[in-house]
Every structure is written in C-alpha cells, then in structure tokens.
Design an enzyme around this catalytic site. Structure first.
Site: not given
Lengths: 333, 387, 426
Positions: C402, C406
């Site tokens: 992350h 995304d």
C-alpha cells in the site's frame, strides 16, 4: 556499471595502458615512475606513447633504484600526488622491499597519514625468464599489514582494476602477469570505470570449484573444460573462481563457492609454501568445514626458483594437465 | 597539462604573493658556506627574538627529554627511550629556517624540530607514554612520530629510509613548480645503507630542492666513525653533483644560517645541499646504553661546547634573563607532564583500526607547520629585514 | 520446571529423589515439586547420569527453568538404550499429499538429530567415514547414511549421493495430481499428530533448531511484512479457455496464466516495480520470479525468468521447467535468482483456494494462483437468461504494498488479468 558502453577488443597489456592513460587524463595528480618507461615506452611497452601525450614531468624515467622509486613515490603521495610505480620485473621489487613494507604499508597506522601509491609488478613465468624474471611474489605483500594486493586475469579487469588501484587511497600492489600481456584479449569497455576489489566467477559450476588468480585462471578454465562427472553421466560441472583481489580476499565469495560445490582445488603459480592459496585454504578449513565433501587440494609450484630451460620450467609451473588431474581425483573422492 | 583533466591540485599550499616576495628577497643573499659563524658577531638574518626563540626551543627539548627520562625510569614510558642530549642545536637550528609550507622528516634525536613546528609538549609526552591522545595514539613509540598537521612525516626505524621520502616530496614540489623544499635529518651510521646512495643520487640527478642534514654525532650506537666509512660522507656530496658543507652542529645560529642558505639555494634552482652537522651524542644510543665505549676525554671536550650553554651566553650578553627563561620553560614542561599523565591509555578494541583508509573518507595530506623565524613575517615595507 | 495446569506459573522443589552422580532411568521419579495447584512427582525425561542440580530444595522457580542436567552418554562398557534403537524418522515437511508415514516412534525416545550415523554404520561391520557436508545434509533431512550407496572412491558417500537419496525419497511418494511435473510449490503441509504412547503419559516433543535455509526464508518473510504495508485482494477467474488451451499444448496452466499476468504488467507497469527506502523504480522489463519449492525442508527459492515480456506461453513453459529442475539440482547461478520485478507463486495443487502471499522485497506485489476447482457458477446467455454452469474456477490473490499503490489499482490489475484469462485464445 559498464553495461551499454561501447567496447573494443584489447589485449591485457593494452587494457593496462588504457587504464593508465584514462586515469592520467582524468586526474593531473597521477605520476608514472619507472625505469625506461618514458622515452623507451617501457620494457614491455605498456607506456608506449605516454611521454608524448603527458610529458616528462608525468612520465618519469627514474634512475635504476627500486627503493628510490618507491620511497620518493611515498614522499610525492603524502604531498598530494598519485604516483604509479613500475618495477621493471616483479622480481626487482625486493630491492625496494623496505620502503613498501615499512614506510608505505605502515604509515597510516603509525602516523595517521594515508599513502596513495600503486606499485605495478610484471610477474609470473612461462617463457624461460629464469629465476630472477619469473617470480610471483604477491604473498610477501599479502602478509604485510596496510598493503592491498590485486591480480586481474582478463583484459576488462586489468583496465578497471588499474583505475580502481590508483583511486584507492592505500598502497596497492598490482600484479600484472607478463604471460597474459599479449596472449589474452577481451572486450574492454571504453571510458573510465572501476572493477571492484572482489572475486569473479569465471565459470559457473556445482560439483567442484577451482580457486585461483592471474594466469592460472586460464589454465584452470582449460583444465576443467572436459572432465567427466564420476557417475559417468556427462560433463562435470566445475566452477572456476577468479579471486582477483588477494588482500583483502573476497571471503564471502570464497565461502559461498565452497557451500555450493563442497570440493575445492586451489591453484597458485607461486611457490607453494605460504602462497596466497595457503591463506585461502586456511580460511576454508576454519569457516567452511561443514560444507566440505573432500580435502582442500592445492596445486602450486614446488619451493624452487623458477628454472630457465623449458622442460624444467614446465615441470615446475602448474600445467593444465596437473590441474586437470587434481580435479579429476577430487571429483572421484 | 591536458585541459580535460578533472582533478586538480588543491591550491592552499601555495605561498601568498607577500610570502613569495619575502622568500625571493632572502634568496638573493649570497650563500654563506663558512663552517662557523663567530659567536660575537650579529647574525645577519636573526633578530633578538629569533635568538631567544632558538634558545627556548632547545631548552624545551632538553627539559622535556630530561623529564621523560625520569618518567622512563619510573616505568611510565614503555619500550625504549632515545634523546638528543647535547645535539639540540642540530634540529632546532635547522628547523628554524624552514617555511610553513616546507616539509620535514625528523629522526630520533631531533625532537626540537617537532617543537619548532608547533607540536604541543603535552602531546609529545603523551606520545612517549603511549597515551590515546599522544601524537600517534599509541601506535608508535617515543620519538617515532610526525604530526602531519605540522608538515612532518614520522620516521621509520630503518634509517635512512626517510631520505627518499624527503627526496620524493621535493620532487613533487619541483614538478608542480612550487617554491617549497623538503629537509631530512639522518645519522652518520645510516649513510652506509643503500637508501643514502639512492636518495643522494636521485636528488642530484633531478636537481631537487631537498636539504640533507647529516647529524654526525661520532657514534652509531657503539660503532665509531672510522668503522663506518672510509671517506667523510660530506665529501661524497660532490660525487653526486651538489654542494656539501660541514657546520658546527652545536651552534644553533650556524645551523640556522647554513640551512637558510641551503633553502635559498634550493628555491633558486640550485639543487640539493648536504649539511654535515658536527656534534656529539652525549647520552647513550638509548637509555639502556651506558656508553662505556666512548673515551672520557671526548666527553669533556664536547661538554664545553654544549649548544644550550653557548646560546645562553649569547642572549645573556644581549640582556636577556636566561634564568627566568629556564624557569618559564620548566614550568611549561611540568604542566605538560601533568596533562599528559592524565591522558587515558588507548582502548584495546581499537588496536586493529586504521590499517586501510576508506575510499569514501576525506583525503589526509601533510599540512603547514609553524614557521617562527622572523624572516617569514611579512613587513609593511615588504623589503628585506636587516635584523 | 514443568507446567502443571494452565494457570500455574511457578513451582518449588520439595525433594530430590536422585543425587548427583546417580544413574536415573527414563520416567523414573527424579524429584518432587509443589505448585499452588498440586504437589507432584517429576519423572525423568531421559536416562543417564545426573550431573548437575541447578535448583535446590525449597527454592521456587518459574515454569520452564532448567532444574537439573542429565548426561545421556552411554555408561562405560554398556550401550545406552537410546543408542540401540534406530533414529526415529521425523515427519518430512512439504510432502505432497503423502500418506502418513509409519507409526511414530515410541514417544519416550525424543528425536535427536545428532544420533550418530557412525553407530549405525558400525552395525554393518565396516567403518564408514562421512564428510562434514554429508553429515550436515543427512542431519537436516534425517537420513540414515548407512542406507546410502556411495559412488565415491571405495564406495564413499559423496554429497551428490545424499542429495540424490533425499530427492528420490521425496519423489517416491505418489504425487496424486494431474500435473505431469512435480509440484512447484507446497504450502500448509498437513502432518498427522503422532498417536499417544501406550501408557498414556504426555511427553512433550523435543524441539530442533531450524535449518539455515528455513531461518533465512523466515527472516526475509518477517522483514517483508515489517517493511511493506501488505494488503491482499482476490478475484475469481473462469479458466475454461486456459484449460482448453493447456490440453491442446500439453502443458500446465501456470505458463498460460503467467503469460496473461505479464501482459497485464505491461499495461500496469506500476506493479512491475521496486520500492526501496522511498525510492520507487518502475521497470520496463518484466523479470518474473517463479516460486519453486526445493525438496523436503530446504524451503523455497525464486528463480527469475528474465525478459518474460518477450516470451510466448510455450517459451515460458520451457523456461519455468528448466529453472525448476535447475533449482532442485542446486545449479542456479546468482543471476538466476536476482533481479525479479514481480513474483508468481502457485501452490494450488493440493486444493487450497486462497492465500495471503508475502511480497518478496523490494518488489511491490506478488500473485498467488491457487487450486483450479470446478464450481457451479451463474452464466448469462445472449438473451440475458441466467443458468447454472459448471466451470473450472481459480482465485487469484494479489498481495500488494500500500506504500506504492492503492486498492483500486490492484483491483484493476486483477480485473485485467481476469479479462485476459477469460478471453484467452491460443
């Protein structure tokens, strides 16, 4: 680092010249010192054409004085120059031994003053040079603290290690093997680059590794091309590890090769007792004991001066056959 | 030089215009080659401050060495102990003539040179006692040191190896066209070794700005001169193509003058000079040597020529309070001793440090040392100093 | 100090039933201890000579503290019980669908990895010497060296002999899957519990130090989880076109799926990237790491298919097979295992359907391909009518970092792969 560059095919000797020339162009502090290197271009012509390009102030024909060459180089180095000393033959370095060992090698430890000199030693035998022109004295300097020792075996490494040696701020003894001067050619990247002081896998393998340096790398490659694997199913897979740097030794590469192959043959062209290979063997015995599937075997010249007459010299220097036989026996163990 | 060169010399070691002018001014004086400067005549190039400074430095050397000898006998100085008792003028006098940018290689009876160049007495004493804050941080012993920040290269025990190092420094100065010179001391015994020949020959053949100071103190350990060479080595200088001269090694001002002249000659392109400083080793080779092999008569003869006594007489005749000076120096040495004694011994864990200089570390070079001679100070007139 | 009861934290020595120097049999009472729950006798965990008493009578210590030491060496002149029995085989890790091994050894004899093969060899009447590396490999894989024929000089057992023995032992068990080649990857091995011993007393098993390889892998996994902000996203894919194509081409599904993944990476180069110390490097070339299990306990290695974007499915298949076999023969070079820009792992041959793979640093993503399972799914025909069909389905799990991307991008990437797989035409 040199990927994507143009290369030219150069001999080992031309590569050394190229390294010297490249660094001299880049750094005005580099000063070449040696006997007959200027007007004559060097006994082996390594510095042919240099005096025309760089002038007498940077390509110095010195008096016949090895101690003088090295001692004055130390003085020049501590006031900011980068001297590269040539001993006409590696054998003659013994005349300047004291200056390398006690003045250059210990200056940093004793006085806090680094000494950036490079000492080029045309070394090795194989062409009837006789006892005073054929020695491989790298072990003398490995044994002395404060001195680095390198020994390239390919043209590409010869150039990159020459440049790296000059830039290294410590005394570096550079073993250039005379036998390789014109017999070894390779693709050499153009421009400036450094070869790290680390080992190189000359050939991958899994059943046995031959560890060596200098001219013996080529001997080892030839000797292990066509050995059969003992179980009888095809060619034996034999690694050749080109040590390249003798002080410091690339311990990680050495131990990693033993882990992979478990059988080791170490080849020195130098006289057996306390040659570089002896230190490698000790390292392996202590730190890779559990990775060994056989004794650590050494092939080296016996403890005799290198003789002059061809049959005698060939009997003394490690030959392709001797190396092959040592590998064959260890493979079968 | 090729214009494509990327790395160039740092320029900080060059003399300023004023310094250069001062050096040129002194070099135009005719070189004096006489063996002795009469002690009652005013020296041409020394002020009273200079003369006092010479005495102070010699006193400092002697008192430090005496103090260290006591500490040695008390077990605080490990190893061996060497001193230059009775020879203080050889190092102090010659060092006094050296400019800040010049470079020196002193040997074991030349402690005075280090003092002239500005090494603090407490660090020297810490050095002898093997302390972490001694000059070599415990790596080398007693006088085998050279603080690179004062432009001195520390000696090796293999004498006269440093002759070649000094020759090499001079070679670099000449190649780079710098108005600087190198100076090295060495003893009578060491002239028998090959490096003496190689250095003399090299300096002569390349015509280098190097000054060789041969400390002839009559003995190499127990070997007298007549067993060391068949000709006086100062005569050999001619064979190598340059000037050799003999100087009263116990006359600090004569040593200064000979060295000053040799330096001027070197900067003028006159090449090397061999200065034989004739003196006498008044103590043993080292503290463990009782010198039984030296005839007593020889001792007595040389004691009368003690360099400190002679210089004291000179400056006293000019009205200087020599006793006060001695007391001052003694106090200075005492404070230095206390400071040195308080220094820690080196950490054993650092014993294997500093064998190789890392690639990415800063370059370490010799730096300029102190140059107390008045002749190096720039005057408002910029002209030659008369006193 | 044993733990007797879930809430017991300490115990006190009441009495030593054996004194220093005494011989004690296994299970013989050696001491009496008191806890706040119970006073009890402690049976000796092994037979031998009591050589050191560390906790005196009346002293209270925590659970787990060593109370005494017993030397289990044989008595002079008398071979010890433990030395007479053969070394008990420990369950090998990562046996694919292996049937349970022979009933576990008597639990009173804790498995000892240092049981000397020399003694075993002595039974044959010849003295066999084994080199350090042979002994080490034998110990790691719990091999009885006496059972190996050596091909070295005079019948000496060479390193290659032990390795071959270990691999043959691994391959001898039936794989039981449709794949032609040995599985690339095994995870979550199932090991049946050793049945309880005859007399019903619980003997805690003796732990063994992890092998070096296991430790190295473990450290890398741990470091990855601590460095990356690892998230996992899954997508279900209908692999009918792949199944059709692979039968035609005579290969496994993996290279075909890999080919689709590579094409998706070319479209989504942000997943073909490295993140090291906040420096994000997007690679044009796809160096695809393929996770391969080495035999038995030697863990995982991830050889790399370099320049995979230029390979067809057939090329990928060939490359993957070559790398896998060289991996098992330990003939990979340093170049073969470095420089991966994206990793594929395929452990699904045992039926697992989902996983949370760990990203191989410094890459930013890893794709896990689990079992292809036939499932009833809803299909819509051309007229909008829904029906149930049986389709081979697979769940692709993408673990991604992350810090570098995304969830939306991860999902789009997976959707791209899904589209390519479900419309695959060879």
């Amino acid at each position: 680092m040199t990927a994507g560059r143009n290369t030219s095919t150069l001999t080992y000797l031309q590569a050394i010249s190229d390294g010297l020339r490249t660094e001299m162009r880049d750094d005005e502090r580099v000063l070449l010192m040696g006997e007959d290197i200027g007007v004559f271009g060097g006994a082996f012509k390594v510095t042919d054409g240099f005096i025309e390009e760089f002038g007498v102030d940077r390509v110095m024909d010195t008096p016949l004085a090895e101690s003088g060459i090295i001692g004055t180089a130390v003085g020049a180095a501590v006031v900011g120059m980068r001297p590269v000393c040539e001993m006409q033959f590696a054998d003659f370095v013994s005349c300047g031994f004291d200056q390398i060992i006690n003045v250059a090698g210990k200056m940093l430890y004793r006085q806090g003053l680094p000494v950036n000199i490079t000492v080029r030693l045309p070394s090795g035998g194989g062409f009837s040079g006789g006892p005073c022109h054929s020695q491989s004295p790298e072990a003398w300097f490995m044994h002395s603290p404060g001195i680095k020792v390198v020994a390239p075996s390919t043209a590409e490494d010869a150039k990159g290690m020459m440049i790296a040696s000059i830039r290294d701020p410590n005394p570096v003894v550079y073993m250039e093997h005379k036998h390789l001067y014109r017999r070894v050619k390779g693709e050499v990247p153009e421009g400036s680059y450094e070869t790290p002081f680390a080992a190189r896998v000359a050939r991958e393998g899994a059943e046995l590794v031959v560890m060596t340096y200098g001219a013996m790398v080529h001997t080892a490659l030839e000797a292990t091309e066509d050995l059969d694997t003992p179980s009888g199913h095809g060619r034996a897979s034999i690694m050749v590890l080109d040590l390249r740097t003798l002080k410091p030794l690339d311990e990680q590469a050495i131990l990693s090769a033993v882990r992979a192959c478990s059988k080791v043959v170490i080849v020195d062209e130098a006289n057996q007792t306390c040659a570089a290979g002896a230190q490698v063997a000790a390292l392996i015995a202590e730190h890779a004991f559990e990775d060994l599937d056989g004794p650590v075997v050494r092939v080296a010249s016996p403890d005799v001066p290198i003789p002059y007459s061809p049959p005698l010299e060939q009997a003394v220097l490690p030959s392709v056959d001797r190396v092959r036989e040592a590998c064959r026996q260890l493979l079968e163990y | 030089m090729s214009s494509s060169v990327r790395t160039r010399y740092p320029r900080k070691s060059r003399l300023s215009a004023a310094e250069r002018k001062a050096a040129m001014a002194t070099s135009s004086t005719a070189a004096r080659t006489g063996p002795n400067t009469p002690s009652d005549s005013l020296p041409e190039h020394l002020t009273l401050d200079d003369r006092v400074g010479l005495l102070r430095s010699m006193l400092l050397m002697r008192i430090i060495e005496e103090r260290l000898m006591k500490l040695y006998r008390q077990g605080k100085v490990p190893g061996s102990f060497y001193d230059g008792f009775g020879q203080e003028a050889v190092s102090v006098g010659a060092a006094w003539a050296m400019a800040a940018a010049d470079r020196l290689c002193a040997v074991h009876r030349d402690l005075g040179a280090h003092l002239v160049r500005g090494v603090a007495p407490w660090r020297i004493m810490g050095q002898y006692m093997g302390r972490e804050d001694g000059v070599t941080r415990g790596r080398e012993g007693n006088v085998h040191f050279g603080d690179h920040r004062t432009g001195c290269v520390g000696m090796v025990s293999m004498l006269p190896d440093m002759m070649l190092v000094a020759t090499g420094m001079a070679m670099a100065f000449k190649l780079r066209g710098e108005q600087r010179c190198a100076l090295t001391w060495f003893g009578d015994g060491s002239t028998s070794r090959g490096d003496f020949h190689e250095a003399m020959n090299w300096a002569g053949v390349q015509h280098l700005p190097v000054i060789f100071v041969l400390e002839n103190n009559q003995f190499a350990y127990s070997t007298p001169l007549r067993q060391q060479f068949a000709v006086n080595p100062v005569e050999r200088a001619k064979a190598y193509g340059f000037l050799g001269m003999s100087v009263d090694g116990n006359d600090a001002e004569a040593m200064f003058e000979a060295t000053r002249a040799a330096r001027a000659r070197a900067l003028d392109g006159g090449g090397p000079t061999l200065i034989e400083a004739v003196t006498m080793r008044m103590h043993g080779h080292a503290a463990h040597d009782d010198m039984k092999y030296v005839p007593k008569a020889l001792f007595e003869e040389w004691r009368k020529k003690d360099p400190i006594d002679r210089q004291s007489a000179r400056v006293a005749a000019q009205g200087v309070d020599v006793d006060a000076l001695k007391a001052e120096v003694r106090e200075q040495v005492e404070q230095a001793t206390q400071k040195a004694l308080a220094g820690a011994m080196p950490d054993p864990a650092t014993a294997t440090d500093r064998v190789f200089h890392p690639r990415d570390a800063d370059e370490i070079l010799l730096e300029d040392g102190a140059a107390p001679w008045s002749g190096f100070k720039v005057t408002s007139s910029g002209g030659r100093r008369s006193r | 100090m044993p733990q007797m009861g879930a809430s017991v934290a300490e115990g006190t020595i009441l009495e030593w039933r054996k004194q220093l120097g005494d011989w004690v049999e296994s299970d013989e009472t050696i001491a009496e201890v008191s806890t706040d729950k119970i006073d009890t006798e402690i049976p000796s965990p092994a037979a031998g000579r009591l050589v050191e008493i560390l906790v005196d009578v009346g002293v209270t210590v925590d659970i787990g503290v060593t109370l005494a030491r017993i030397a289990t060496d044989a008595r002079p002149g008398e071979p010890h019980d433990a030395e007479r029995d053969p070394a008990p085989p420990v369950e090998p890790v990562a046996q694919p669908a292996a049937p349970p091994r022979d009933p576990a050894p008597p639990v009173t004899q804790p498995a000892s990895p240092s049981d000397t093969p020399v003694d075993a060899g002595a039974r044959r009447g010849a003295i066999r010497r084994y080199s350090p590396v042979v002994q080490r490999i034998a110990a790691e894989h719990d091999v009885d060296l006496a059972a190996i024929e050596g091909t070295g000089r005079e019948g000496r057992v060479r390193k290659q002999d032990v390795i071959a023995f270990v691999e043959a032992r691994g391959l001898a068990d039936p794989v039981g899957s449709e794949a032609d080649e040995a599985p690339l990857h095994t995870e979550s091995p199932y090991r049946p519990e050793p049945p309880g011993s005859a007399d019903g007393q619980y003997k805690p098993p003796e732990g063994r130090p992890l092998s070096r390889m296991r430790q190295t892998i473990g450290a890398h996994m741990h470091r990855s989880l601590q460095t990356a902000a690892t998230c996992t996203t899954w997508i279900e894919v209908d692999v009918s076109p792949i199944e059709l194509a692979r039968r035609e081409k005579g290969m496994t599904a993996l290279p075909l799926i890999a080919r689709c993944v590579i094409s998706a990476l070319v479209e989504f180069p942000q997943l073909n990237a490295w993140l090291e110390d906040d420096v994000h490097t997007v690679h044009e070339q796809v160096n695809l790491g393929i996770a391969v299990a080495l035999s038995d306990d030697d863990g995982l290695i991830v050889p790399v298919v370099r320049g995979a974007q230029d390979l067809s499915a057939e090329g990928l298949s060939r490359c993957i097979r070559d790398l896998a076999s060289r991996a098992r023969a330990r003939a990979l070079s340093a170049d073969d295992i470095h420089g991966a820009t994206f990793t594929l792992t395929n452990p699904g041959q045992f039926g697992s359907i989902m996983a949370t793979p760990v990203i191989s640093q410094p890459q930013v993503a890893i794709l896990d391909v689990e079992a292809i399972t036939k499932r009833p799914v809803v299909v819509t025909d051309a007229f909008g009518q829904d029906a149930i069909a049986i389709r081979p389905m697979v769940i692709l799990g993408l673990s991604w970092d992350h810090r570098a991307l995304d969830g939306a991008l991860a999902a789009r990437f997976l959707a791209n792969i899904k589209r390519r797989v479900e419309s695959y035409e060879s």
